[in-house]
Write an enzyme that holds these catalytic residues in place. Structure first.
Site, PDB file in Angstrom:
ATOM      1  N   GLY A 716       0.824  -1.206   0.000  1.00  0.00           N
ATOM      2  CA  GLY A 716       0.000   0.000   0.000  1.00  0.00           C
ATOM      3  C   GLY A 716       0.852   1.247   0.000  1.00  0.00           C
ATOM      4  N   ALA A 998       2.458  -1.908   9.942  1.00  0.00           N
ATOM      5  CA  ALA A 998       1.886  -1.751   8.598  1.00  0.00           C
ATOM      6  C   ALA A 998       2.461  -0.452   8.045  1.00  0.00           C
ATOM      7  CB  ALA A 998       0.368  -1.722   8.665  1.00  0.00           C
ATOM      8  N   THR A 999       3.546  -0.566   7.281  1.00  0.00           N
ATOM      9  CA  THR A 999       4.277   0.637   6.851  1.00  0.00           C
ATOM     10  C   THR A 999       3.448   1.516   5.936  1.00  0.00           C
ATOM     11  OG1 THR A 999       5.276  -0.675   5.081  1.00  0.00           O
ATOM     12  CG2 THR A 999       6.540  -0.429   7.111  1.00  0.00           C
ATOM     13  N   CYS A1000       2.510   0.911   5.201  1.00  0.00           N
ATOM     14  CA  CYS A1000       1.695   1.744   4.314  1.00  0.00           C
ATOM     15  C   CYS A1000       0.786   2.668   5.114  1.00  0.00           C
ATOM     16  CB  CYS A1000       0.868   0.871   3.383  1.00  0.00           C
ATOM     17  SG  CYS A1000      -0.203  -0.301   4.246  1.00  0.00           S
ATOM     18  N   MET A1001       0.509   2.296   6.369  1.00  0.00           N
ATOM     19  CA  MET A1001      -0.347   3.113   7.234  1.00  0.00           C
ATOM     20  C   MET A1001       0.443   3.808   8.327  1.00  0.00           C
ATOM     21  SD  MET A1001      -3.345   2.595   5.971  1.00  0.00           S
ATOM     22  CE  MET A1001      -4.383   3.210   7.262  1.00  0.00           C
TER      23      MET A1001
END
Length: 1032
Positions: A716, A998-1001
């Protein structure tokens, strides 16, 4: 009207109330006036006819009388003057009276008689040596009036005869006095004989010649002789014509000469000094003109006419050889001699600077070599008009002017102007009139010189061999301290009286000091504080910043109808004022940018000193919009705007492009499948196939581990950030051979990359694209570049002061040469450099023929900068060029130009200040039952604050995919960092889990650990596991 049946004529009635008698009276008066004018015109016609007839009859009678007298003269004295003796020239004799009466310059017989008369006069004077006795007898005082008249007529007749027959005599006009058989020589020698300054009538005769434009006739005679003697080389005492000019030039109205003032159009300066290359024809005349007092008189005389000087000059020989340019070349050619004399006065230097300035203003630009300096920028229409009207000078004339303004000339001129002015005058006293004159003369001359001539050799001598920089700074400093700037408008014809007093000094000071900063070394600037102290530089920055803001923002607006309503001359003057203002804004911007670079190397003043006071939210909002004044300032002088504001502008520009391409892309995405152990090769193969539009779009990455299995996690955005960090770390690793590192571990392209990789240029293009993609997506990567390489992204040249970061040892050796007191030629150095790449040595010439060109004290500065240029620019030029092409696929040059090299590194990598734990805590959200006062959260922040810098970076990479925080702080992290409770209960199974992310968040999933030690152990294990996205 219709016929009514009444045949009688109806009486006409004037409805205006005027009677027919009044109308008849006016007609009568008009008719009378016309008749009176006609009779007057007939009388005038008859009177004019009578005058014409009278004049014609008179001239006819004169011609008849002259013919009769000529015949009588021949009978009395012989057709070839065989009956003439020494008494014939006496005042009582009719010999000269009769001859001068009937003499006609275009009559060949009269011309031959005049030549014979001159030969006889020379012979008689040679025998007894007394000229006055031949004309006046024993008592000149009683017959002086008649004698003076006859001598005037005889001398003027000789000049007219030479002028009338100059084309027939063109082979004889430059002959020496010994060539008496030539007809022109006796005429010239008699003129020299009769205007000898020792004779009592000398000044009266020369004054008469001046008044009757005899010098104009001599000018045409010289031009005729010059055109027929292209290969003429004067020897010995020179020609008779030169002897004549050497006598005339001495009549300058000073004792013992008593000549009266003459019309400047007929003066020696206007008529003779405007002859092209006159000193080449008459070298002895040049020595006389350059003598003390002589050149000073003539140059002062020209200076008194100021801007009207050009209007008094003769008609141009051609468009390529204008009279003013010939005068300029001749004056400059002799001024070097005059200035080198110890007795040369301050007033002489001021007058010389004024005259050459006025003449050079009219000169078309002389561009004999490439000039990297910024040129004056005008409107497109103005440039086109000037280009159409401007005609190139004759090449020889152009070279004469260019050669005359040499280092020696500049050194003498500036030293004389400033030698009597102290550079340590008290600040409480403003500049006196003498100092204002010196500064005005020097700045006016140099400003015009900068715009007309190539600046390379001019700048070096001004920067290093004169006191121009400290003197101008002292002047500006005192004016600034006293808040009173002296007007210098009289020193430039197009500078209006209300122009700021700092405009002209800055136009000269800035380019010279800027050039000096390219040559000065770090020790001189920081330690020795030469030529200006660091305290003075801080004051200078404030003056430059205020002046630049005044030019670009406060006083930038102009009335567009002003030029249309003004006259042509005033419109031209207005354009020139705007041109100098624009020129000053450019050179001030360049100098401030360079001073900011020095401040970035070693800080000596606050970075905020470069920021303008008037930058506000309105200005920032305008700066984002193209074609606004604020946007133009952002492009020309970005340092006036705080760095954080520019970063916001840059980010908004990137966001706008990303949004545009994201909305156009729809559901199409570029997907990369990357093996971690072949990350560089896979990325190169897949990214190289993308077009520019696809590069701007979203890229999604799937990692494959060493077992060939796709790693867990959906990209993401976080996986892509992790990919960018890993790929940049691998690609820019020095082990790969494309980049090398300096002693400070800063990266720059490997000059020998071609010996390692066959397709190294393609790889550099790819790396440029890779770095641009990271910046485009707002991803900070930990790649420390060398400053001299970052300057290549801005398409700038590197100079000597950038060399210490690349090769400190070579820099020390060059500085040793720069300050070497002995004879450098003894060191046996030549203009060559040896390259050593991977044990292979090659020798390159720094200049054509450099193997045979020895380094001496005169050219050592050139050698030093050629060596620095070779190492900093030439060796990495191809690698940098391909890197830049890839980089500019995504990042426009205008965006990068907003930042200097130091700021550009911050854009790429951020700073350690961006890892501020307190800042991160202030901008963190909580979820799943956590809140800011929760005991787990309190423990977490205490542990994170106790981490080393390396562990903080690993933590940040673990939760965001990037080891660097946002450039402007965590408030700009999108989305904001969030800590979520990972387990609903605090069971042993839940507490045994590791933290995940969760790196995308930008999300950290943190179990509710019971102790601080347990939390720290689990967190350190997670951020150091390096297990890709399997932990997620």
């Amino acid at each position: 009207m219709f016929f009514s049946g009444d045949p009688s004529t109806r009486k006409r009635v004037d409805l205006g109330g005027r009677s027919s008698k009044e109308r008849d009276r006016k007609n009568l008066l008009e008719q009378t006036r016309v008749e009176r004018n006609r009779r007057l015109w007939h009388r005038q016609q008859n009177s004019a006819a009578l005058k014409i007839q009278k004049c014609f009859r008179g001239r006819k009678d004169v011609r008849l009388e002259k013919s009769r007298l000529r015949e009588q003269f021949y009978k009395t004295y012989g057709k070839y003057c065989q009956n003439v003796d020494r008494n014939s020239f006496c005042v009582n004799s009719d010999f000269l009276r009769q001859f001068l009466y009937f003499f006609k310059a275009d009559n060949i017989d009269d011309f031959l008689v005049l030549v014979q008369i001159c030969r006889l006069l020379q012979q008689f004077v040679h025998e007894d040596g007394d000229v006055v006795k031949h004309f006046a007898g024993v008592d000149y005082s009683s017959t002086g009036g008649l004698v003076n008249y006859r001598v005037k007529q005889l001398v003027y007749s000789c000049i007219c005869a030479l002028h009338q027959n100059r084309n027939q005599l063109k082979d004889q006009l430059l002959l020496s006095p010994e060539e008496l058989d030539a007809s022109a020589v006796p005429l010239l020698e008699v003129i020299v004989l009769l205007i000898d300054p020792k004779l009592p009538w000398s000044c009266k005769i020369v004054g008469y010649l001046f008044q009757n434009n005899a010098l104009g006739l001599l000018r045409e005679i010289i031009l005729t002789g010059k055109g027929n003697a292209e290969n003429y080389f004067p020897i010995g005492k020179g020609s008779s014509l030169e002897r004549l000019l050497m006598v005339v030039i001495c009549h300058i109205g000073q004792k013992p000469c008593v000549c009266s003032d003459i019309n400047p159009r007929y003066s020696f300066a206007s008529q003779i000094i405007t002859i092209p290359f006159v000193w080449h024809l008459f070298p002895n005349l040049r020595q006389v003109f350059a003598a003390e007092g002589m050149s000073q008189h003539y140059i002062h005389h020209m200076a008194t006419f100021g801007q009207n000087l050009i209007n008094s000059l003769p008609k141009d020989m051609s468009n390529e050889v204008p009279s003013y340019a010939c005068m300029l070349g001749n004056i400059l050619e002799t001024s070097g001699v005059a200035l080198s004399q110890p007795a040369c006065s301050f007033d002489m230097a001021v007058d010389l600077a004024a005259v050459t300035t006025f003449l050079m203003e009219a000169l078309p630009s002389v561009r004999t070599s490439d000039n990297r300096e910024s040129s004056m920028i005008l409107d497109d229409d103005m440039i086109e008009d000037e280009a159409a009207a401007e005609v190139a000078l004759d090449k020889k004339l152009e070279q004469q002017i260019y050669n005359a303004i040499n280092p020696r000339f500049l050194l003498h001129l500036t030293n004389i102007l400033f030698r009597e002015i102290s550079s340590v005058n008290a600040l409480e006293y403003g500049p006196d009139d003498r100092e204002v004159a010196a500064v005005g003369a020097a700045c006016g001359f140099l400003y015009v010189t900068f715009n007309k001539l190539p600046m390379e050799r001019i700048m070096t001598v001004l920067a290093y061999r004169t006191e121009l920089v400290p003197m101008l700074w002292n002047f500006m400093k005192r004016c600034h301290e006293n808040k009173k700037w002296s007007s210098l408008s009289e020193w430039l014809s197009y500078l209006s009286g209300d122009a700021p007093g700092w405009l002209l000094p800055l136009a000269v000071f800035c380019p010279v000091y800027k050039h000096m900063l390219m040559i000065v070394d770090n020790e001189e600037f920081y330690e020795q504080e030469r030529p200006l102290s660091l305290k003075d530089i801080r004051s200078l920055i404030i003056i430059l910043r205020q002046a630049l803001w005044q030019l670009l923002w406060v006083n930038h607006t102009t009335n567009p109808n002003l030029l249309k309503s003004a006259s042509a001359s005033s419109a031209s003057k207005r354009q020139s004022v705007e041109a100098i203002q624009q020129r000053v804004s450019i050179v001030v911007s360049e100098l401030l940018s360079q001073l900011q670079d020095w401040n970035n190397r070693r800080q000596f003043t606050s970075p905020s000193d470069f920021h303008a006071d008037g930058v506000n939210d309105f200005f920032i909002s305008q700066a984002v919009t193209e074609n606004t004044r604020a946007n133009e300032i952002l492009k020309q002088a970005p340092f006036l705007i705080p760095f954080t504001s520019r970063v916001k502008i840059f980010s908004s520009q990137l966001a706008a492009v990303r949004q545009r391409h994201g909305s156009q892309a729809g559901f199409t995405r570029n997907r990369f499948r990357i093996k971690r152990d072949r990350i560089l090769e896979d990325a190169y193969n897949q990214m190289s196939q993308l077009s520019e539009d696809n590069l701007r779009g979203l890229i999604r990455v799937t990692f494959v581990n060493e077992f060939g299995v796709e790693e867990a996690g959906i990209d993401g955005g976080g996986i892509f950030k992790d990919f960018m960090e890993n790929i940049t770390r691998a690609a820019f690793d020095v082990q790969y051979g494309l980049f090398k590192e300096t002693a400070d571990h800063l990266l720059y392209p490997n000059p020998g990359s071609g010996m390692i990789h066959e397709q190294h240029f393609q790889f550099f293009h790819f790396l440029g694209t890779l770095l641009a993609k990271a910046m485009f997506e707002g991803i900070l990567v930990d790649i420390p570049f060398a400053t001299f390489f970052l300057s290549k992204l801005k398409q700038k040249y590197n100079y000597l002061n950038d060399l210490p970061s690349l090769d400190p040892e070579l820099y020390r050796h060059l500085i040793f040469l720069k300050h070497y007191d002995g004879d450098i030629s003894d060191l046996e150095l030549y203009f060559v450099i040896v390259n050593n790449e991977y044990g292979e040595q090659t020798e390159e010439e720094l200049l054509p023929g450099g193997r045979n060109l020895r380094v001496t004290n005169d050219n050592v500065i050139t050698f030093i900068h050629l060596v620095a240029n070779h190492r900093l620019n030439f060796q990495i030029r191809q690698q940098s060029s391909h890197f830049l092409r890839g980089f500019q696929q995504l990042i426009q040059k205008d965006w990068i130009d907003m930042f200097n090299e130091h700021e550009l590194q911050l854009l790429i990598s951020g700073s350690l200040e961006s890892l501020d734990v307190d800042d991160l805590r202030q901008h963190t959200n909580y979820a799943g039952g956590y809140h800011s006062d929760h005991y787990v959260i309190e423990m977490f922040w205490e542990i994170l604050k106790g981490f080393s810098l390396e562990n903080r970076k690993k933590f940040l990479k673990f939760v965001t995919g990037c080891s660097r925080g946002p450039l402007l702080g965590f408030r700009y992290l999108e989305p904001l960092f969030c800590i979520q409770r990972a387990a609903g209960t605090a069971s042993e199974e839940a507490l045994d889990r590791l933290p995940t992310s969760a790196t995308c968040m930008n999300l950290l999933k943190l179990p509710p650990y019971q102790s601080k030690e347990q939390l720290e152990t689990k967190l350190l294990y997670a951020i150091n596991a390096d297990a890709g996205f399997d932990l997620s």
